[in-house]
Design a protein around this motif. Sequence first.
Motif, mmCIF file in Angstrom:
data_model
loop_
_atom_site.group_PDB
_atom_site.id
_atom_site.type_symbol
_atom_site.label_atom_id
_atom_site.label_comp_id
_atom_site.label_asym_id
_atom_site.label_seq_id
_atom_site.Cartn_x
_atom_site.Cartn_y
_atom_site.Cartn_z
ATOM 1 N N MET A 113 37.470 50.694 52.481
ATOM 2 C CA MET A 113 36.453 49.870 51.774
ATOM 3 C C MET A 113 35.244 50.295 51.367
ATOM 4 O O MET A 113 34.756 51.619 52.056
ATOM 5 N N HIS A 164 42.197 48.155 42.890
ATOM 6 C CA HIS A 164 41.292 47.299 42.044
ATOM 7 C C HIS A 164 40.861 48.202 40.739
ATOM 8 O O HIS A 164 41.531 48.058 39.953
ATOM 9 N N HIS A 196 49.148 45.306 46.880
ATOM 10 C CA HIS A 196 47.831 44.797 47.565
ATOM 11 C C HIS A 196 47.766 43.381 47.847
ATOM 12 O O HIS A 196 47.284 42.505 46.680
ATOM 13 N N HIS A 236 39.265 50.614 48.398
ATOM 14 C CA HIS A 236 38.953 49.709 47.570
ATOM 15 C C HIS A 236 37.786 50.152 46.694
ATOM 16 O O HIS A 236 36.655 50.251 47.272
HETATM 17 ZN ZN LIG Z 1 39.642 44.809 48.140
#
Ligand SMILES: [Zn+2]
Lengths: 300, 560
Positions: free
Chosen positions: B304, B386, B71, B354
């Motif tokens: 996202m 994440h 990432h 994400h």
């Molecule tokens: Zn991100």
Amino acid sequence: MSIPVTVIGGFLGSGKTTLVNRILAASPARTAVLVNDFGEINVDFDLVKAGDDLTFELSGGCICCSMAEGVGPAIKSALKTNPETILIEASGVGEPRRIAEFALLDPALRLDMIVTLANATALDRQIRDPLIGDTVARQFDGADLIVLNHADAARPDALTKAHDILRRLAPGRRVIETVEADLPLDLLTATSHAIFAAGPLEDDTDHGSIYGRDRFESDTPIPVETLEAMLQALPQSVLRLKGWVLLSEEPEVMLLQYVAGRWSLVPAPDAPRLTRLVSIASDPDFTIAESLKTQAFSAS
Amino acid sequence: MTTPVTVFRAKTIRTMNHNTPKATHVAVKEGKVLAVGTATDLTDWMGFWPDLTVDDRYADSVLMPGFVEAHGHAMEGGVWRDLFLGFFQRHAPTGELEGGLKTIDQVLERLAQADAEMDDPDTPLIAWGYDPIYYDNQRMTRHQLDSVSTTRPIVITHASFHIMNVNSKVLEMANMFGETGVEGVLKDASGDVTGELQEMAAMFMAMNATGAGMHLRETNADTLRAFAQSSVNAGVTTCTDLHQRMDDDALAAYETVTEEPDFQVRIVPAFGSLMWDVPTGLERIKMLKDRGNDKLHLGLVKVMTDGSIQGFTARLKWPGYHNGAPNGIWNNPPQQLKDLIKAYNAEGIQMHLHVNGDQASEFVLDCLEEALNEHPHADHRHTLQHCQMADAAQFRKAAALGVCANLFANHIYYWGDQHYALTMGPDRANRMDACATALREGVKLAIHSDVPVTPLSPLFTAWCAVNRLTATGRVLGEAEKISVEDALYAITLGAAWQLKLDHLVGSIEVGKFADFAVLDRDPLEVGGEALKDIKVLGTVLSGQPQISAIRGTPSQVEPA
Ligand SMILES: [Zn+2]
Ligand SMILES: [Zn+2]
């Protein structure tokens, strides 16, 4: 002259696309429309009279991208097409107030109206949903007009509840109930030229019972103090008030644009030397003359 | 005609292949690993391959499989055109050490120095990486920036990307003095415009008025080449660009550079699915999947969902932010995200999602469960990116669904203190980026830098996961520390798995690409505390040696 910008917000299912299409159908030919193409149903592009060259996509994606690909660049491209008006449909999670800031900062633009739609059948459930409640609530920030749509489909208690919620979330904002986002078009379009023409007001029979229109004409100059006092004191029901004003203190006739509590006054050099104002209110009994008289009286 | 064979002799080779974990010699042919062994094996090899040459340049070095950054963003190759104003030091791709500005005065001094180095007094000075969270959230004002220049527009983008500071010149050019009615143009108690701009309208208009380009998002051949050098500097041979619009221009830039014989890294862009409507996006990703080359691997998709924790834009479950800040923001309405996730899954496309806050990770797990039940998708390797606040229950669910996690271990060092005090509070901060829980519950793990959000350096990222030390030296979640072996696996094979490249890279094994990281010491000998102090000398990509541009100290980190 600066280009009026209308921003339409509201969560999925509130009827945003329906409203955008209504406005487009009634707008001048050169209306640039900024749409979030990612949405549920796309804008019916047949209604965009000037065709594809006036339609600008707002792409989604991460927040960091909004600088390079969001509203700013889309407005920039739209301005290159010399539009008469600009209509921006916020995304389902977009905050209309933040989009409107572009119109406030760019001297080429003038913010006409922020309209946020609410779904009368779903508002209560949405607001209580931890996933989206705060997102829905934030969309009412700064709205000039809140349209409580799908009012026909909501049970009476749900409708009352929706009004309560809106009063709490957006105290003092104008709220109008609608079915299929059906609003008087002269309320929604920033540049309806008809409004400046002399002669009788066109009677919009569909809305006649809810909305009142009034016209005021005079060649006696108005003291600026009286005008400002009147504007400040206008009741909630007044949604739009526009036209020419002959002020005692100004050599030039001014163009007044009042939308739901916000107003601007700019010189209108080509206007006839008189005051001619037109209003649309959600109270059929409202008159401009009465409002002016009250202020003139209290000022003296 | 035979192709030549090169044997690299090293002090130690850590292969990450458990059958031959340690070696000293690796034979390379046609850019691939031909054999792995010792001095004794070399005698045999010389018999089989008469045109064999032994390359001794790494005789005093340690080789590992080239690191895999699962990432990162190629933007790293572009941001350094602007001035870096970070609190922590970091290296530019060209090797210069920048940042390390410990007070606002030092920030202003650095700006003044940059101003003095510019010839034309009107050229805008654009800077990035400024983070007031480290200066007790003291506000910078336009008056301070005016002391640097009153003629030159100065624009400083904060590390969060959501706030800017500008000088009076910019405010003047952008008509931001007076009554704008815009909340994003901040004023102090006395009504003076401070020069702090928030949110997209004010920020965009300021940038636009100065005529400065939007450097940060550009992908072109030059930024990709700079990004490749950053990778070499960090020992990385396979690097992601994990959010890419991948329009025709970007694709052309990627194809151009990766076809250059001396391009220094394998690159894996992820298609930004939210930048296209779903049908167009699906069509485009299918087209992309059929393209690429040995150094360009297409086909990954990025989704996202929420924002960042330190920017208070991540979506959190109850009780929300520790300091009472309102909940964060969704990129799209959750229902739309769910529809998109289902549509991509149904087409058999792998997604990297994400999710920073625990409400986002929980929601996405629910979406994936529904999607996978409706359209079973064997070996999907969907990955939560994440995933910083996930608790044990979320990791158990991820494991049950076969969903991987790529955790943001660098956050522990860079923002751990802020998470402890402001965003999450002690309990949730201790479990952030819970590598040990993920492994214990059977989740396939990688760890990352999200470069340029934090510096690219997998050994540093491994150090974070092993030691869990914050910048002020607090151990954040003793129970979530992982072993050096597990951390090294996460930055090699673990990451390669999530990119569906583990059959090609991630270990030094016969048949795989001859991609190595060249180190001055052995990570398995120095001990976990010293991982970050190991110097990366360069990489080998397909058997071709690449040299790091960084001279001197290897450490990204100043002593706490
Ligand atoms: Zn991100
Ligand atoms: Zn990222």
